[in-house]
Design a protein around this motif. Structure first.
Motif, PDB file in Angstrom:
ATOM      1  N   ILE A  11       0.836  -1.205   0.000  1.00 20.59           N
ATOM      2  CA  ILE A  11       0.000   0.000   0.000  1.00 20.59           C
ATOM      3  C   ILE A  11       0.873   1.258   0.000  1.00 20.59           C
ATOM      4  O   ILE A  11       0.527   2.262  -0.613  1.00 20.59           O
ATOM      5  N   ALA A  12       2.013   1.191   0.686  1.00 19.84           N
ATOM      6  CA  ALA A  12       2.869   2.373   0.842  1.00 19.84           C
ATOM      7  C   ALA A  12       3.382   2.919  -0.486  1.00 19.84           C
ATOM      8  O   ALA A  12       3.639   4.117  -0.621  1.00 19.84           O
ATOM      9  N   GLU A  13       3.553   2.027  -1.492  1.00 19.87           N
ATOM     10  CA  GLU A  13       4.005   2.424  -2.820  1.00 19.87           C
ATOM     11  C   GLU A  13       5.284   3.265  -2.750  1.00 19.87           C
ATOM     12  O   GLU A  13       6.291   2.812  -2.219  1.00 19.87           O
ATOM     13  N   GLU A  14       5.239   4.528  -3.231  1.00 24.01           N
ATOM     14  CA  GLU A  14       6.468   5.319  -3.304  1.00 24.01           C
ATOM     15  C   GLU A  14       6.967   5.763  -1.926  1.00 24.01           C
ATOM     16  O   GLU A  14       8.098   6.250  -1.801  1.00 24.01           O
ATOM     17  N   ASP A  15       6.124   5.604  -0.880  1.00 24.68           N
ATOM     18  CA  ASP A  15       6.557   5.949   0.478  1.00 24.68           C
ATOM     19  C   ASP A  15       7.227   4.768   1.176  1.00 24.68           C
ATOM     20  O   ASP A  15       7.571   4.856   2.357  1.00 24.68           O
ATOM     21  N   ARG A  16       7.420   3.662   0.450  1.00 23.83           N
ATOM     22  CA  ARG A  16       7.983   2.449   1.037  1.00 23.83           C
ATOM     23  C   ARG A  16       9.393   2.700   1.593  1.00 23.83           C
ATOM     24  O   ARG A  16       9.762   2.178   2.638  1.00 23.83           O
ATOM     25  N   LYS A  17      10.174   3.497   0.877  1.00 27.38           N
ATOM     26  CA  LYS A  17      11.552   3.763   1.304  1.00 27.38           C
ATOM     27  C   LYS A  17      11.570   4.400   2.690  1.00 27.38           C
ATOM     28  O   LYS A  17      12.405   4.041   3.543  1.00 27.38           O
ATOM     29  N   SER A  18      10.657   5.325   2.928  1.00 29.18           N
ATOM     30  CA  SER A  18      10.585   5.983   4.241  1.00 29.18           C
ATOM     31  C   SER A  18      10.245   4.988   5.334  1.00 29.18           C
ATOM     32  O   SER A  18      10.739   5.098   6.466  1.00 29.18           O
ATOM     33  N   LEU A  19       9.404   4.010   5.006  1.00 27.61           N
ATOM     34  CA  LEU A  19       9.054   2.990   5.995  1.00 27.61           C
ATOM     35  C   LEU A  19      10.266   2.132   6.333  1.00 27.61           C
ATOM     36  O   LEU A  19      10.473   1.776   7.504  1.00 27.61           O
ATOM     37  N   TYR A  20      11.033   1.761   5.317  1.00 30.35           N
ATOM     38  CA  TYR A  20      12.251   0.975   5.576  1.00 30.35           C
ATOM     39  C   TYR A  20      13.179   1.734   6.520  1.00 30.35           C
ATOM     40  O   TYR A  20      13.719   1.168   7.480  1.00 30.35           O
ATOM     41  N   ILE A  21      13.356   3.024   6.245  1.00 36.53           N
ATOM     42  CA  ILE A  21      14.242   3.842   7.079  1.00 36.53           C
ATOM     43  C   ILE A  21      13.681   3.939   8.499  1.00 36.53           C
ATOM     44  O   ILE A  21      14.415   3.837   9.488  1.00 36.53           O
ATOM     45  N   SER A  22      12.354   4.114   8.598  1.00 38.22           N
ATOM     46  CA  SER A  22      11.729   4.234   9.922  1.00 38.22           C
ATOM     47  C   SER A  22      11.906   2.954  10.730  1.00 38.22           C
ATOM     48  O   SER A  22      12.088   2.997  11.952  1.00 38.22           O
ATOM     49  N   ILE A  23      11.866   1.821  10.065  1.00 39.55           N
ATOM     50  CA  ILE A  23      12.034   0.536  10.757  1.00 39.55           C
ATOM     51  C   ILE A  23      13.469   0.402  11.281  1.00 39.55           C
ATOM     52  O   ILE A  23      13.694  -0.071  12.401  1.00 39.55           O
ATOM     53  N   ILE A  24      14.431   0.860  10.494  1.00 37.98           N
ATOM     54  CA  ILE A  24      15.830   0.819  10.941  1.00 37.98           C
ATOM     55  C   ILE A  24      16.000   1.634  12.216  1.00 37.98           C
ATOM     56  O   ILE A  24      16.596   1.185  13.205  1.00 37.98           O
ATOM     57  N   PHE A  70      19.937   9.553  22.593  1.00 42.37           N
ATOM     58  CA  PHE A  70      19.802   8.881  21.298  1.00 42.37           C
ATOM     59  C   PHE A  70      18.423   8.247  21.137  1.00 42.37           C
ATOM     60  O   PHE A  70      17.856   8.256  20.047  1.00 42.37           O
ATOM     61  N   ARG A  71      17.896   7.710  22.221  1.00 37.78           N
ATOM     62  CA  ARG A  71      16.553   7.124  22.143  1.00 37.78           C
ATOM     63  C   ARG A  71      15.517   8.183  21.778  1.00 37.78           C
ATOM     64  O   ARG A  71      14.622   7.939  20.960  1.00 37.78           O
ATOM     65  N   CYS A  72      15.625   9.365  22.369  1.00 40.20           N
ATOM     66  CA  CYS A  72      14.703  10.467  22.038  1.00 40.20           C
ATOM     67  C   CYS A  72      14.844  10.877  20.567  1.00 40.20           C
ATOM     68  O   CYS A  72      13.842  11.130  19.888  1.00 40.20           O
ATOM     69  N   ILE A  73      16.098  10.954  20.106  1.00 35.71           N
ATOM     70  CA  ILE A  73      16.335  11.324  18.701  1.00 35.71           C
ATOM     71  C   ILE A  73      15.735  10.278  17.767  1.00 35.71           C
ATOM     72  O   ILE A  73      15.034  10.609  16.800  1.00 35.71           O
ATOM     73  N   PHE A  74      15.989   9.000  18.074  1.00 33.07           N
ATOM     74  CA  PHE A  74      15.451   7.922  17.239  1.00 33.07           C
ATOM     75  C   PHE A  74      13.921   7.936  17.251  1.00 33.07           C
ATOM     76  O   PHE A  74      13.283   7.731  16.220  1.00 33.07           O
ATOM     77  N   ARG A  75      13.346   8.196  18.442  1.00 33.85           N
ATOM     78  CA  ARG A  75      11.874   8.222  18.550  1.00 33.85           C
ATOM     79  C   ARG A  75      11.289   9.338  17.689  1.00 33.85           C
ATOM     80  O   ARG A  75      10.277   9.157  17.015  1.00 33.85           O
ATOM     81  N   ARG A  76      11.967  10.503  17.714  1.00 35.59           N
ATOM     82  CA  ARG A  76      11.482  11.645  16.913  1.00 35.59           C
ATOM     83  C   ARG A  76      11.558  11.328  15.426  1.00 35.59           C
ATOM     84  O   ARG A  76      10.633  11.631  14.675  1.00 35.59           O
ATOM     85  N   ILE A  77      12.637  10.697  14.992  1.00 35.12           N
ATOM     86  CA  ILE A  77      12.779  10.326  13.574  1.00 35.12           C
ATOM     87  C   ILE A  77      11.709   9.320  13.173  1.00 35.12           C
ATOM     88  O   ILE A  77      11.085   9.438  12.117  1.00 35.12           O
ATOM     89  N   VAL A  78      11.498   8.319  14.050  1.00 33.85           N
ATOM     90  CA  VAL A  78      10.487   7.290  13.768  1.00 33.85           C
ATOM     91  C   VAL A  78       9.095   7.910  13.668  1.00 33.85           C
ATOM     92  O   VAL A  78       8.321   7.604  12.754  1.00 33.85           O
ATOM     93  N   ASP A  79       8.758   8.800  14.615  1.00 33.26           N
ATOM     94  CA  ASP A  79       7.446   9.458  14.576  1.00 33.26           C
ATOM     95  C   ASP A  79       7.265  10.247  13.292  1.00 33.26           C
ATOM     96  O   ASP A  79       6.197  10.224  12.667  1.00 33.26           O
ATOM     97  N   GLY A  80       8.324  10.960  12.906  1.00 32.77           N
ATOM     98  CA  GLY A  80       8.241  11.754  11.684  1.00 32.77           C
ATOM     99  C   GLY A  80       8.051  10.911  10.446  1.00 32.77           C
ATOM    100  O   GLY A  80       7.276  11.267   9.546  1.00 32.77           O
TER     101      GLY A  80
END
Length: 571
Positions: A11-24, A70-80
């Motif tokens: 479903i994510a289509e062209e937004d798939r790359k962002s999901l991969y990054i968010s999972i990392i 670092f956890r706060c930074i990662f959380r902010r990136i994931v939320d975004g």
């Protein structure tokens, strides 16, 4: 579980790359959760070995602070990446669904299907965008955490590693049981929610008639029965859900106790040292927290899967094919050739043949339910014929792009729908580029400029949903102004004066006369006196054309038309 994760990525289509990054980054965030516990374990080890110094305490404190940052930074990136992209992804799905609905035949929009559509748009997609992306990252992180924890347990002690793997395996058996119950009863409950939506829509649409006939109690009972069914389905679901939920939570808490017990056994058997036992007492609870993350994810993902299934069912409904061909038509003759059409497997139009030359006045008459409205719907291609063909200018309308076809047609029917918007925008609907002067000119021709000007905000007056703040005659004249502004060469008219007062009838008839000048006019007639001058009258009965001709010719045939005409003269 993996199936629904795969569906979300599709479903994510062209937004798939962002999901991969968010999972990392979600995995990195998850790993930082372990850091404080590792530091505590390190400090315990130093303390038991008399190596705990000011320097080591300072280093542990700095490392703890850095891990939190670092956890706060990662959380902010994931939320975004997850939350924002989730909203973006499912906003696109809404638009895609609406675009798909626009291309479906009118026959699809029954009460039951409307309930489904409402559930998908107002419940399923909202749930997906609020939960899908967030739990997607959490679930993947949970699986990775279990893998890393297993490796860590084996590093401490082989038997501790095997014990952890067995506990996780038993937990997954209970999760699988929970998943089966969720899928079985969750789908039933969601279906009832759709039925309830349909019942509410039907009640609201018919509330005027219900009140007029004093049937509030009876219809309230029907609505209450649907609420009762929804409640009962929810209770059945909760009862069925209770045992697997207890088992999954028990596997988590009992698992923690077993890990601590196993570490004590291994300590007293001299397989591990005291610092490892103390570390396990701290680390054991968090080591199995991923189980509860997966349990909560399963519950939400099963609801999500049921919603996506309904979404896919709607998206799988066959669209009216659009060739997107902008064909130039030599003329606007309308012709039905051996046309058959069935609705819900019941024949509505049965082998009809007729031709309507351009710039002529053709009337359709006959008993209610005979197929007159269906003919106009087939001309505008709201439905596709089952057999035969409908042509305009000798071209099958299936070969003409939908936009081109509908640009040639304006429709004015008895049941006028106005949008909750300004009068100006309602008139300009279908002709959005029209200037204010053109809107006013159309309103003057439709004999509605005067009453619009008398309103407090004139053309900027916002009418209620469906035009509720205007009278029936006023709404009708605005709909005619809309058609005049669109200026299409073919007019389909469900005789607009049949249910209005004499004063409005005069205004509406004058407006119609302006509308139909030099047009091809097809009228569904209710008052025979209004179609006496028609070039052709088609008598439709039980889906068949039983008579055709002008007024004089049909009177001479002494058939259905003659009988209807004689009856109209007695009124």
């Amino acid at each position: 579980m993996l199936k629904i994760i795969r569906r979300i990525f599709i479903i994510a289509e062209e937004d798939r790359k962002s999901l991969y990054i968010s999972i990392i980054f979600s995995v990195l965030e998850n790993m930082t959760i372990f850091v404080p516990y590792m530091l505590v374990f390190y400090s315990l080890n130093n303390y038991l070995n008399d190596d705990l110094t000011y320097t080591s305490i300072r280093n542990v404190s700095i490392a703890m602070l850095v891990s939190i940052i670092f956890r706060c930074i990662f959380r902010r990136i994931v939320d975004g990446l997850q939350s924002a992209k989730g909203l973006n992804i499912f906003a696109k799905q809404r638009l895609k669904l609406v675009e798909h609905l626009r291309k479906l035949s009118l026959g699809y929009f029954s009460e039951g299907n409307i309930g489904n559509i409402i559930s998908v748009l107002t419940t399923d997609i909202i749930f997906a965008e609020e939960n899908g992306m967030i739990f997607l990252g959490q679930l993947i992180s949970a699986y990775i955490s279990l893998l890393l924890t297993s490796i860590f347990m084996f590093y401490i002690n082989m038997w501790l590693g095997f014990g952890f793997v067995i506990i996780v395996f038993i937990a997954f058996l209970t999760i699988n049981y929970l998943d089966l119950v969720n899928k079985k009863h969750g789908a039933i409950r969601q279906e009832q929610f759709a039925n309830l939506s349909s019942a509410v829509v039907q009640f609201i649409k018919g509330v005027g008639t219900i009140k007029a006939f004093g049937m509030e109690n009876e219809d309230n009972i029907d609505l209450e029965k649907n609420f009762e069914k929804s409640k009962n389905k929810a209770i059945i679901f909760e009862k069925a859900y209770l045992l697997p939920r207890i088992l999954t939570e028990s596997s988590h808490y009992i698992g923690i106790a077993l890990l601590i017990s196993l570490s004590l056994i291994l300590y007293f058997s001299s397989y591990i040292s005291l610092e490892f036992v103390l570390g396990m007492m701290i680390f054991a609870p968090i080591s199995l927290d991923s189980i509860m993350v997966i349990v909560n994810g399963v519950t939400r993902f099963d609801i999500l899967e049921a919603g996506l299934d309904r979404y896919d069912e709607i998206m799988a409904v066959k669209e009216l094919k659009d060739t997107h061909k902008n064909i130039e038509l030599d003329n606007l003759d309308i012709e039905f050739s051996n046309v058959r059409f069935a609705y819900d497997k019941k024949d509505v139009i049965k082998d009809i043949n007729f031709k309507i030359p351009e710039k002529t006045f053709t009337a359709l008459i006959g008993p209610s339910g005979g197929g007159k409205s269906t003919i106009t719907n087939l001309i505008s291609r709201f439905w596709d014929v089952d057999n035969g063909k409908v042509t305009i200018g000798g071209v099958d309308i299936k070969e003409i792009s939908l936009n081109t076809l509908l640009s040639k047609i304006s429709m004015v029917f008895q049941n006028v729908y106005l949008f909750e918007d300004t009068i100006a925008n309602n008139i300009a609907f279908g002709a959005e580029q029209a200037t204010h002067e053109e809107i006013v000119e159309a309103a003057k021709k439709a004999r509605c400029h005067e009453f619009i000007s008398d309103l407090a905000n004139g053309y900027d007056t916002v009418v209620g949903e469906g035009g509720a703040t205007l009278s029936g005659g006023e709404k009708q004249r605005i709909s005619i102004a809309r058609a005049i502004l669109k200026d299409s060469p073919i007019i389909l008219l469900d005789e607009a004066t049949s249910s209005v007062d004499p004063e409005n009838e005069l205004f509406i008839q004058e407006a119609i006369n302006e509308l139909v000048k030099n047009k091809t006019l097809v009228v569904i007639a209710h008052r025979l006196s209004s179609i006496k001058e028609a070039d052709s009258i088609l008598v439709i009965d039980d889906g068949k054309m039983v008579e055709s001709g002008n007024h004089k010719e049909l009177i001479m045939q002494n058939g259905i038309y003659k009988n209807l005409w004689d009856l109209s003269q007695l009124v």
